[in-house]
Scaffold this active site. Sequence first.
Site, PDB file in Angstrom:
ATOM      1  N   ARG A 189      -4.933  -8.722 -10.296  1.00 40.77           N
ATOM      2  CA  ARG A 189      -5.632 -10.504 -10.538  1.00 40.77           C
ATOM      3  C   ARG A 189      -7.052  -9.970 -11.191  1.00 40.77           C
ATOM      4  NH1 ARG A 189      -9.781 -10.089  -6.762  1.00 40.77           N
ATOM      5  NH2 ARG A 189      -9.038  -9.398  -4.631  1.00 40.77           N
ATOM      6  N   GLU A 227      -4.146   6.981   8.070  1.00 33.03           N
ATOM      7  CA  GLU A 227      -4.861   7.725   7.073  1.00 33.03           C
ATOM      8  C   GLU A 227      -6.336   8.610   7.744  1.00 33.03           C
ATOM      9  OE1 GLU A 227      -5.903   5.238   3.935  1.00 33.03           O
ATOM     10  OE2 GLU A 227      -3.777   5.370   3.080  1.00 33.03           O
ATOM     11  N   LYS A 271       0.640  -1.048   0.003  1.00 30.77           N
ATOM     12  CA  LYS A 271       0.133   0.083  -0.174  1.00 30.77           C
ATOM     13  C   LYS A 271       0.794   1.251   0.009  1.00 30.77           C
ATOM     14  CE  LYS A 271      -4.650  -1.433   1.747  1.00 30.77           C
ATOM     15  NZ  LYS A 271      -4.169  -2.639   2.325  1.00 30.77           N
TER      16      LYS A 271
END
Lengths: 757, 472, 217
Positions: free
Chosen positions: B317, B215, B121
């Site tokens: 994916r 965050e 991330k």
Amino acid sequence: MIEIEKRLQRLNERLAYTCDIFADKSNAALGLLKSRLKDYLLQSASMDLGEQRRALLDLEEFFAASEEKLDADLTPMDKVRIVRHPQRICLRDILENVYDNYTEIGSMDEHSIDPSMVIARAYITRTRGKRTFNQSVMIIGHEKGHGEDFRNGGSAKPWGNAKALHYMQVAETENIPVHTFVFTPGSYPVEDTPGAAQQIAANIYAMASLRVPVISVISEGGSGGAEAIGLADRRLMLSHGYYSVISPEGAAAIEGRLRGNQRADADLVETCATRMKITAADNLRMGYIDHIIQEPNLGARPFHYDFFRSLRQELLRVTDEVSISVRGLPPIRSLRLRSRRKRAGRGLDFEKAYVRWNLPPSAQIRLVNKRHSKYRVLSRDAAPDNTPVSRRFSAVWQETGWSLYSHFMHDMLQKRRQKVAEYVDEVKSEWTLFFERILSPWNKLLDKIVGASERVNRETMRKLTELSEWDNNLVQRGGNWIYVSSRAREDRAVSCPNSQVHGCLDLWAPDLYGEFAGVCPNCGHHFPMEYQWYLHNVFDQGSIFEFAADVESGNPLHMEEFGSKLEEAKRKSGHKSSCMVFEARINDARLVVAMLIADFRGGTVGAAEGEKFIRAAERASRKRVPFLAYTHGTAGIRIQEGTNGLIQMPRCTMAVRRYIDAGGLYIVCYDTNSYAGPVASFLGCSPYQFGIRSANVGFAGPGVIAETTGIAPPPHYHNVYKALARGHIQGIWDRREMRFNLSRALLTMGGRNLYYR
Amino acid sequence: MSGGKHKILIANRGEIAVRIARACLKLGRDFVCIYTAEDAQSGHVRLAREYGAQKGLYRVSSYHDANELLAVADDSGADALHPGYGFFAEDYRFARRVQRRKRPLIFIGPSWQVIRDLGDKINTKRLARSLGVPTVPGSDKPIYDEMEAEKFARTIYEFQLRQGIEHPVVLVKASAGGGGMGIEEVHDIDLFRSIFRRIRNYAARQFKDEGVLIEQRIRDFNHLEVQILAERDCANVVHFGTRNCSIQSTGLQKRLEAAPGFDSKTLPYNFDADQLLENITRHSLVMAREVRYDSIGTWEWIVARDGSAYLMEVNTRIQVENGVSAAITRIRGEKGVDLIAEQIRTALGQPLGYTQADISFAGVGLEYRIIAEDPEHRFTPWVGRIDNFRWQERDWLDLYTHVPRDCPYDIPTEFDPNLALGIVWGQNLEQARAHGREFLDGLILEGQSQNGDELKSNVRFLRAKTDEVLSF
Amino acid sequence: MLDISALLEEIKNSPYAEMSVCAPHSGRIRFAPDLKEGLILSGPQGDFAEKPGTLLAHIERERNPRPITCPERGELVAVRRELDGQFVEAGTELLQFRHFLSRQEVEKRILQKALHLFLAPERARYYFVPAKDIKIKTAGPRSVFVHDGEELFIMSRMKRETPLPYHGPEGVIYAVYFSHAANVESATPLIGVCPPDMLPQVEEVVLRVQTEWPERS
């Protein structure tokens, strides 16, 4: 008639004893003794009393003569049998016959925390002129108790050694000398708290600087168990005793590569006993004891009263000598010593020459210093130092330079600098307060005009939403290791040993030995890694500077085949000993590191390794930097070096003691497997010992424990978690976090300047 | 390549295995399936028995054991591997092993470097910021020091207060986490440190990485996705529009997806929805080109009620909901796009054969995830035997399932009880909804648990949610 | 009333459990060289079962050969030699052996007939509730007395856990038949409960087995 019976009985016993000593070996003199005794028995029936007496007298003389002859033939293994014989004098005999009065402390036969370790307070009565003096001594020794089962053959348990340590400290408080008697085949190898290894380490560490004279007498000096009470200012040894790094049987088992319950054959044991150089004469020659006390032929037994007298005289002599040698002014000291030695040569009776044994503080310091210098020079000849002369010469200059520099920087300058800094700090804080008060109305006004919240908001916005500065290279993230094991190049799967228990899936070698740093991601099991991994991934890149690389492992006992094996190890590893010492940095903090490499002869410690370790400690001391002992793995003391190796236990521990007492930070980190001597001395004495996860730390391996105690230890007996629970180590580190943990340890344990308190 | 004979190991189970197998059949490729003892009844096993290659079906000890998959690949002679989703789909180490082992296989997915970089991330966020792609306000590098972290959290807290948010919330999440793992909300800033420490330890334990992000929590948002596909050599990167996946279970698992992401023709929004969709698509493409993306992938966005969009993460994916995007896509005006087949084709080195200009969109697609669960009781999974599973075939309906229809089927207890995916299409939202309702109403799904309880499913829940779809 | 003698006779007539060893995962099989039908196999030995049983085969997967050892002692009955050197799928049966029942196992078998068995209602994993679990781990299952309707188990499936009460006569837990590591099929016994009035009979079983069952080494 009864008298004759008794004398005959005595002779029979002597013969039986002699047979025991020579075991099953056929010996002409022994055969003759047997047949002469048999003849006498056959003939005595037809003799009258007078004839019997005469014949018996003849026989006794013949016995004495034969015993003298046999004594000269004693092999080292025979001596081992002598010291283990139930008729061998034991500590109780000595307490009763050498000292004038004694009180046993904390034991009454089997009622004791450890009946194989006996403590006693005793005194010796001496005279000077018409005055008599009772001189107190603390006596600490192993008790074999003529074969009493509960004595465990003098194999002291960890708590027995703890008791010994306690009373050494009592002696220190009371300012009386300590006499220790070493009658042990080795320490009882259990890990129960306080733990065999850790307790021996504590004992050696304490004895290194015990502020009272310590005299040790060695009859049976079995490796670590002996060192637990054997570190002394003077070490005496009984002429028929042995002092060895391992029992001859143990050496033979290793030599013959035996496993489990196999027994080495007698010949191999005999050969090993001889090769290991374990006798009093050998040890005197090598310098590990100071004096031999002659025993009667075939070894001292409780009825040898002359022997006890000579033991008493020796004890008095050396205790006096130790006290005199540190007391008073230097010229007077040597004068007194010299005159005493001269008089002793003329047959001075030490009973009548009282010398005070308690020491004033200044003498205590001298005593400890002398002890340290005594051990520092031991085993010098056993480790060839091949450093070129020129480099050695410059090294001496350098070392002096560091010492002076450190003294100047830390002792003189630092104190002054600190004072100035404190002063400046105070002035500064006052100043800021002053300014804030003056400026605050202005700032408030400014805020109103410009709109501070708006300003701050924009800044915060930027901070929270825009790309920040970040140097990713500084962090060991995502398995970016500088050194990657060569095993990471094989395309194969590896099974975790815990897969049965934790259901770990097989790991791919390149992942396991590469990114995972040898750690199972499922259960955390640490597979052993090469020492290079630590070298390159723990310390700052390019910061490693090796020194004393030319001190080389040797073969001081000239063991057959060992020389070539050693050469092989040197060739394969590229190192000249199992110990690599170097300076390094970690996040720019300097430190000195001694590393024991498992790949070099199992990381065993001999004279060279010991010497290098000591030099590392001394270098750290001179440069005033932290000292790390990273044990990649060690199997113990290198048995092929005999007592040359064993003596490294006290030697290195003393170096550590000097370093710590001078204010150093000594950290130990165990990896893979660390056992025996080193753990029981210079590693185990550190107040900050950490284990890499999945490592094993302990005294003796499971096989040895099963053999000596008869109880197989449970699996994972030596695992670091167990060691932590037992209080042997202070923490467990993940390999991948070693750099971080070490850095933090330096910060939290070493204080602001990473070194000196 | 094109001509070479490939054999593809399908390293997955259930519905996705069935779809991959079908795609292989469509492309004329041999395939190999694997199954575990638990899963012997699954539809993909039957498909492999019927249509698979010689040496086309293997029983393995676990789907999670990479060694099993690779050993089977070698024995069966497979030279490519499709990970499906879940299991090894986003495991860069697995992809790396597949590509680097002595007998390498083609990994049908992005290169392992791309998986690694976008799976992290922190890395993704920094990449986005460096390209000017909007991200959630907060940190973009690991903060190890607790005091520094708390200071940062306080800044976010105050930042939200200033924006007029009454109850600000700070999120602490593991950089390597995902799917709701290793993420926690901080409502009371005084609790921050303990939560921070917990997540950091969790991350270190679970992901072997202490990296933690701090965050702002965006409240009241829609979850949007951009479907990307790129050729192996990264030259041609196209998108297949957007999806809206905002209808989720209480455990934040997707239940109903719709494509496109918003429908401004039918529904009113507080912001310019078309502009927003265009923006996130553009940003996603920029990033894909920058990282040299070389397979199928999804850029996940969250859109706040005021119309601000933030990049959340990239899924490297194929996703469950790929079919809903395919349903609205036309290549040169043709229907019947199969994204899994496209993924396999490009992974094997074939060129796309079309460009963005050839791709157009039509109508609205809805995807229903039919699951045996109890939506009224926190979506508790239901376990039992399915006796009757039927639906009406329609030309606007695609249904994917691994549940056999000619015999009873015991739901394995080891996996999530997903039963089927129903994808409906309509010319517009109204028609799509109508089709959806018709599909759900006509669905027959019956079964019994061992206690004799009737089968529970989320069909009623999906029916009710059909009315809300795409509105924000 | 339980006819212990008859049960014992019955077991004595076939004192074996037929067991098989299966491939734990896929891979290439190589049987141990000296494997012969009739060979006496040993299970794990040592005070801590630290010594593995007889080596039966190696299974090699991804260049990692792993030993397969015998889980119990017994006598080798059949080896599927045709698999030697072949790649086998996970779970493939490799060999069969006959395990001669130990005293404890015979006891367990007979007791299963004597005790009140509480069956698993569904296929799932089961645990004891924490309070009971601690007691069982520290003092053994027989320290726990259960009542009808008492919450005793946790049933775990699909990653979700539900409490499960015990139903049946009250008594002590005499035997535990499940382990939390493995799934339990529905209608297999979880625990055997011994009501107080049955205790003499149970004790008799134990005694009879102790005296009458010849332990084979």
